[in-house]
Design an enzyme around this catalytic site. Structure first.
Site, PDB file in Angstrom:
ATOM      1  N   ASP A   1       0.695  -1.217  -0.264  1.00 12.83           N
ATOM      2  CA  ASP A   1      -0.180  -0.167  -0.093  1.00 12.83           C
ATOM      3  C   ASP A   1       0.931   1.236  -0.060  1.00 12.83           C
ATOM      4  O   ASP A   1       2.073   1.344   0.442  1.00 12.83           O
ATOM      5  CB  ASP A   1      -0.814   0.040   1.103  1.00 12.83           C
ATOM      6  CG  ASP A   1      -2.056   0.905   0.992  1.00 12.83           C
ATOM      7  OD1 ASP A   1      -2.383   1.204  -0.136  1.00 12.83           O
ATOM      8  OD2 ASP A   1      -2.716   1.417   2.016  1.00 12.83           O
TER       9      ASP A   1
ATOM     10  N   HIS B   1       2.392   3.557  -9.074  1.00  9.66           N
ATOM     11  CA  HIS B   1       2.220   1.785  -9.258  1.00  9.66           C
ATOM     12  C   HIS B   1       3.422   1.582 -10.055  1.00  9.66           C
ATOM     13  O   HIS B   1       3.941   0.515  -9.894  1.00  9.66           O
ATOM     14  CB  HIS B   1       0.952   2.127 -10.140  1.00  9.66           C
ATOM     15  CG  HIS B   1      -0.228   2.338  -9.261  1.00  9.66           C
ATOM     16  ND1 HIS B   1      -0.446   1.942  -8.255  1.00  9.66           N
ATOM     17  CD2 HIS B   1      -1.243   3.024  -9.760  1.00  9.66           C
ATOM     18  CE1 HIS B   1      -1.672   2.356  -7.604  1.00  9.66           C
ATOM     19  NE2 HIS B   1      -2.245   2.970  -8.613  1.00  9.66           N
TER      20      HIS B   1
ATOM     21  N   GLU C   1     -12.627  -4.186  -4.469  1.00  3.10           N
ATOM     22  CA  GLU C   1     -12.864  -2.795  -4.105  1.00  3.10           C
ATOM     23  C   GLU C   1     -12.117  -1.975  -5.062  1.00  3.10           C
ATOM     24  O   GLU C   1     -12.973  -0.749  -5.398  1.00  3.10           O
ATOM     25  CB  GLU C   1     -12.579  -2.496  -2.751  1.00  3.10           C
ATOM     26  CG  GLU C   1     -13.525  -3.293  -1.780  1.00  3.10           C
ATOM     27  CD  GLU C   1     -13.233  -4.704  -1.406  1.00  3.10           C
ATOM     28  OE1 GLU C   1     -11.887  -5.020  -1.747  1.00  3.10           O
ATOM     29  OE2 GLU C   1     -13.911  -5.651  -0.899  1.00  3.10           O
TER      30      GLU C   1
ATOM     31  N   LEU D   1      10.351 -20.526  -5.078  1.00  9.57           N
ATOM     32  CA  LEU D   1       9.185 -19.547  -4.342  1.00  9.57           C
ATOM     33  C   LEU D   1       7.696 -19.869  -5.324  1.00  9.57           C
ATOM     34  O   LEU D   1       7.993 -19.615  -6.497  1.00  9.57           O
ATOM     35  CB  LEU D   1       9.616 -18.135  -4.630  1.00  9.57           C
ATOM     36  CG  LEU D   1       8.703 -17.180  -4.103  1.00  9.57           C
ATOM     37  CD1 LEU D   1       8.403 -17.154  -2.665  1.00  9.57           C
ATOM     38  CD2 LEU D   1       9.248 -15.765  -4.556  1.00  9.57           C
TER      39      LEU D   1
ATOM     40  N   ILE E   1      -6.739  -4.452   7.527  1.00  6.59           N
ATOM     41  CA  ILE E   1      -6.626  -5.757   6.687  1.00  6.59           C
ATOM     42  C   ILE E   1      -7.073  -5.731   5.359  1.00  6.59           C
ATOM     43  O   ILE E   1      -6.820  -6.271   4.251  1.00  6.59           O
ATOM     44  CB  ILE E   1      -7.250  -6.777   7.515  1.00  6.59           C
ATOM     45  CG1 ILE E   1      -6.662  -7.238   8.808  1.00  6.59           C
ATOM     46  CG2 ILE E   1      -7.030  -8.302   6.737  1.00  6.59           C
ATOM     47  CD1 ILE E   1      -5.099  -7.189   8.640  1.00  6.59           C
TER      48      ILE E   1
ATOM     49  N   GLU F   1       1.446 -13.328  12.219  1.00  5.94           N
ATOM     50  CA  GLU F   1       1.983 -12.341  13.028  1.00  5.94           C
ATOM     51  C   GLU F   1       1.751 -10.833  12.154  1.00  5.94           C
ATOM     52  O   GLU F   1       2.062 -11.158  11.045  1.00  5.94           O
ATOM     53  CB  GLU F   1       3.521 -12.596  13.423  1.00  5.94           C
ATOM     54  CG  GLU F   1       3.757 -13.543  14.374  1.00  5.94           C
ATOM     55  CD  GLU F   1       3.110 -13.380  15.540  1.00  5.94           C
ATOM     56  OE1 GLU F   1       3.161 -11.988  16.075  1.00  5.94           O
ATOM     57  OE2 GLU F   1       2.806 -14.042  16.401  1.00  5.94           O
TER      58      GLU F   1
HETATM   59  C1  IPE Z   1      -5.295  -2.521  -0.135  1.00  2.00           C
HETATM   60  O1  IPE Z   1      -5.021  -1.370  -0.352  1.00  2.00           O
HETATM   61  C2  IPE Z   1      -5.447  -3.180  -1.721  1.00  2.00           C
HETATM   62  C3  IPE Z   1      -3.955  -3.392  -2.194  1.00  2.00           C
HETATM   63  C4  IPE Z   1      -3.003  -2.991  -1.602  1.00  2.00           C
HETATM   64  C5  IPE Z   1      -4.028  -3.986  -3.471  1.00  2.00           C
HETATM   65  P1  IPE Z   1      -6.303  -0.169  -0.543  1.00  2.00           P
HETATM   66  O2  IPE Z   1      -5.378   1.011  -0.758  1.00  2.00           O
HETATM   67  O3  IPE Z   1      -7.178  -0.415  -1.726  1.00  2.00           O
HETATM   68  O4  IPE Z   1      -7.077  -0.257   0.851  1.00  2.00           O
HETATM   69  P2  IPE Z   1      -7.691   0.797   1.555  1.00  2.00           P
HETATM   70  O5  IPE Z   1      -9.065   1.400   0.651  1.00  2.00           O
HETATM   71  O6  IPE Z   1      -6.929   1.758   1.898  1.00  2.00           O
HETATM   72  O7  IPE Z   1      -8.359  -0.055   2.920  1.00  2.00           O
HETATM   73  C1  IPE Z   2      -1.591   0.433  -3.360  1.00  6.12           C
HETATM   74  O1  IPE Z   2      -1.161   1.603  -3.443  1.00  6.12           O
HETATM   75  C2  IPE Z   2      -1.732  -0.255  -4.767  1.00  6.12           C
HETATM   76  C3  IPE Z   2      -3.196  -0.551  -5.060  1.00  6.12           C
HETATM   77  C4  IPE Z   2      -4.224  -0.421  -4.094  1.00  6.12           C
HETATM   78  C5  IPE Z   2      -3.561  -0.898  -6.500  1.00  6.12           C
HETATM   79  P1  IPE Z   2      -2.359   2.679  -3.243  1.00  6.12           P
HETATM   80  O2  IPE Z   2      -2.609   3.071  -4.854  1.00  6.12           O
HETATM   81  O3  IPE Z   2      -3.602   2.300  -2.569  1.00  6.12           O
HETATM   82  O4  IPE Z   2      -1.809   4.064  -2.864  1.00  6.12           O
HETATM   83  P2  IPE Z   2      -2.242   4.874  -1.519  1.00  6.12           P
HETATM   84  O5  IPE Z   2      -2.828   4.141  -0.405  1.00  6.12           O
HETATM   85  O6  IPE Z   2      -3.549   5.687  -2.236  1.00  6.12           O
HETATM   86  O7  IPE Z   2      -1.081   5.989  -1.216  1.00  6.12           O
HETATM   87 MG    MG Z   3      -3.977   2.269  -0.623  1.00  7.76          MG
END
Ligand code: IPE
Ligand code: IPE
Ligand code: MG
Length: 246
Positions: free
Chosen positions: A21, A38, A68, A132, A196, A208
């Site tokens: 994230d 990304h 989502e 892996l 989560i 953990e």
């Molecule tokens: C969770 O991250 C999904 C991925 C890392 C692919 P999100 O950025 O979508 O999660 P929320 O919306 O902050 O919970």
């Molecule tokens: C995680 O990074 C990648 C995906 C969910 C696809 P985000 O795109 O959620 O980045 P933030 O959380 O908005 O910074």
């Molecule tokens: Mg995010």
């Protein structure tokens, strides 16, 4: 001493799961578009996968795109799908060299056909590898995974192939997408969020949890090794008391 030297290779977790994230915030902090984050996140994936091979990890499962996430702005969704299409085939050579078997979990049929095709192609080509197992969670929702497992079990009962009394945790687990994998012992989430987000809810029952403020594009194998070293310092009690465990 680097974190790698702190890792006891004889006590490695078998399975590490990561919620990658923070790509968007990373890009925004640099005055760039979210997509830039990304793209740079891919470099972290590569580095962590190589780090996993370096220490001999068996399973690495990466939250790549959630169910989502389809609700994000259309342009971002398209950019992520295009990134997958362009990245996945490019990795074949490294996967073959490092003995990595690619795997995917989620509602894969929701992916654009081209993306689905590239994915299946690399999964098939790397299926001969036995190092892996790298699993990408794509169009993934843990609740949907659990519901589809319940449906699959119900169908077996309806068709007389399974008795209700025989349904237990093992049977249930075997109907999840992760049926043939051990549960993750360690779950890492980057970007300072403490949640989560619908990831592997059943499988992480006793994992953990490790949270770091680092944004995903800044997370590299050294950070990964740090998380594993931290995991190895913990006492996993599984409901017992300390004296029973030691
Ligand atoms: C969770 O991250 C999904 C991925 C890392 C692919 P999100 O950025 O979508 O999660 P929320 O919306 O902050 O919970
Ligand atoms: C995680 O990074 C990648 C995906 C969910 C696809 P985000 O795109 O959620 O980045 P933030 O959380 O908005 O910074
Ligand atoms: Mg995010």
């Amino acid at each position: 001493m680097g974190y790698k030297d702190q890792i006891d290779l004889l006590k490695l977790p078998r399975h590490v799961a990561i919620i990658m994230d923070g790509n968007g915030r990373w890009a925004k902090g640099k005055g760039k578009l979210r997509v830039f984050g990304h793209h740079n996140g891919v470099l972290s994936v590569r580095d962590v996968v190589e780090g996993s091979c370096e220490i001999g990890l068996e399973y690495l499962t990466l939250y790549t795109f959630s169910s989502e996430n389809w609700n994000r702005p259309k342009l971002e969704v398209m950019a992520i799908m295009e990134l997958l299409v362009s990245t996945i085939p490019k990795e074949i050579e490294t996967f073959m060299k490092n003995n990595v078997r690619l795997n995917a979990i989620g509602e894969l049929s929701m992916l654009p056909p081209k993306c689905h095709k590239e994915l299946i192609n690399v999964i098939n080509k790397t299926s001969v590898n036995n190092g892996l197992t790298l699993t990408l969670a794509l169009s993934y929702s843990s609740r949907r995974e659990i519901v589809q497992a319940a449906k699959a079990i119900a169908l077996k009962v309806q068709e007389g192939r399974l008795a209700i009394d025989d349904i237990d945790e093992e049977i249930f687990e075997s109907n999840l997408y992760t049926g043939n994998m051990p549960d993750p012992e360690l779950l890492i989430r980057t970007s300072g969020e403490f949640r989560i987000s619908n990831y592997l809810l059943w499988q992480i029952a006793y994992a953990e949890l490790y949270f770091t403020n680092k944004l995903w594009p800044d997370f590299r194998r050294e950070d990964f090794f740090e998380a594993i070293a931290d995991y190895q310092k913990r006492e996993r009690r599984f409901g017992l008391i300390s004296e029973q465990v030691n």
